[in-house]
Design a protein around this motif. Structure first.
Motif, short mmCIF file in Angstrom:
data_model
loop_
_atom_site.label_atom_id
_atom_site.label_comp_id
_atom_site.label_asym_id
_atom_site.label_seq_id
_atom_site.Cartn_x
_atom_site.Cartn_y
_atom_site.Cartn_z
N TYR A 154 26.90 27.01 45.34
CA TYR A 154 25.90 27.01 44.81
C TYR A 154 25.64 26.18 42.95
CZ TYR A 154 21.08 27.25 41.91
OH TYR A 154 19.48 26.21 41.73
N ILE B 247 18.96 15.29 39.40
CA ILE B 247 17.65 17.20 39.56
C ILE B 247 16.43 15.92 38.67
CG2 ILE B 247 16.45 19.23 39.34
CD1 ILE B 247 19.36 19.32 41.47
N LYS C 75 13.71 23.24 40.31
CA LYS C 75 13.70 22.37 41.07
C LYS C 75 15.38 21.93 42.26
CE LYS C 75 9.29 20.37 40.53
NZ LYS C 75 9.00 20.37 41.65
N ALA C 76 15.83 22.45 41.21
CA ALA C 76 17.59 23.09 42.37
C ALA C 76 17.20 23.91 43.22
CB ALA C 76 18.85 22.96 41.10
N LYS D 232 15.44 13.33 38.60
CA LYS D 232 14.59 12.39 39.79
C LYS D 232 12.56 13.36 39.46
CE LYS D 232 13.84 13.97 44.23
NZ LYS D 232 14.88 14.59 45.92
N TYR D 233 13.11 14.18 38.83
CA TYR D 233 11.64 15.00 38.37
C TYR D 233 11.58 15.08 37.49
CZ TYR D 233 12.66 17.67 42.87
OH TYR D 233 12.57 17.68 44.45
N ASN E 188 24.76 18.09 40.56
CA ASN E 188 23.65 17.24 41.02
C ASN E 188 22.41 17.21 40.18
OD1 ASN E 188 24.22 16.18 43.45
ND2 ASN E 188 24.66 18.31 44.05
N GLU F 14 14.62 24.69 45.24
CA GLU F 14 13.65 24.32 46.18
C GLU F 14 14.91 23.01 46.74
OE1 GLU F 14 10.55 22.00 44.15
OE2 GLU F 14 9.63 24.24 43.81
N GLU F 15 15.27 22.26 46.07
CA GLU F 15 16.18 20.87 46.98
C GLU F 15 17.15 21.91 47.76
OE1 GLU F 15 18.26 17.63 45.01
OE2 GLU F 15 15.93 17.64 43.97
N TRP F 16 18.62 22.63 47.20
CA TRP F 16 19.56 23.53 47.96
C TRP F 16 18.76 24.17 48.61
CZ3 TRP F 16 24.08 24.22 47.77
CH2 TRP F 16 24.64 24.87 48.05
N LYS F 17 17.65 25.29 49.24
CA LYS F 17 17.23 25.46 50.85
C LYS F 17 17.11 24.65 51.09
CE LYS F 17 15.21 29.99 47.84
NZ LYS F 17 14.24 30.12 47.37
#
Length: 169
Positions: A135, A146, A163-164, A149-150, A142, A166-169
């Motif tokens: 992770y 991120i 936010k990272a 992007k956000y 990344n 959320e994306e990882w999941k």
């Protein structure tokens, strides 16, 4: 099949107050126990003798030991000096016993407690670091993407991490 220790009920030993005995010293089991055992105060002797009757009289069976001790303290404070005389005489006898033991066996030495910081070994600065988890390796690559992007400010680390995740999941 259950193991035998699961089938048998758990047996707990009851705790009891152990006071120094008035009389000859117990046989020595170690160099430390051969030293004189400190004399008990009148209050401690009172608690040792009256604990069971206090528990029964004030319905404290099954209650924490602190409640029993609190009640014993209240009774001791409220007790008249002539009633305390019995336990004060026993304490005086125990003090005499202690002084005799000190003459023959010697006094116990106080051992200083070790420092809390002394227990923990110092960290080696030259030791290799643990490898990154997948992770954190992904996040290192990344993080900028991120943020872009956000459209999050780089200084707001908590938001970027949230936010990272959320994306990882």
């Amino acid at each position: 099949l259950k193991p035998r220790w699961l089938k048998q009920p758990l047996r707990l030993k009851p705790r009891r107050l152990v006071l120094p005995a008035i009389g000859p010293p117990a046989p020595a089991h170690s160099a430390d126990s051969a030293m004189a055992k400190k004399a008990a105060s009148a209050y401690f002797i009172f608690c040792g003798e009256q604990r069971n009757s206090i528990i029964e009289q004030y319905d404290l069976k099954g209650k924490p030991g602190a409640e029993v001790s609190k009640k014993a303290g209240e009774l001791w404070k409220a007790m008249a000096p002539e009633d305390k005389k019995k336990w004060e005489d026993l304490a005086a006898k125990d003090k005499e016993r202690y002084e005799e033991e000190v003459k023959t066996l010697g006094k116990r030495e106080r051992v200083p407690k070790p420092d809390k910081g002394a227990k923990r070994a110092k960290k080696d600065k030259d030791a290799p670091k643990k490898p990154l988890t997948p992770y954190f390796a992904w996040l290192a690559e990344n993080r900028q993407a991120i943020v872009d992007k956000y459209q999050i400010d780089k200084t707001k680390i908590v938001e970027v991490t949230r936010k990272a995740a959320e994306e990882w999941k």
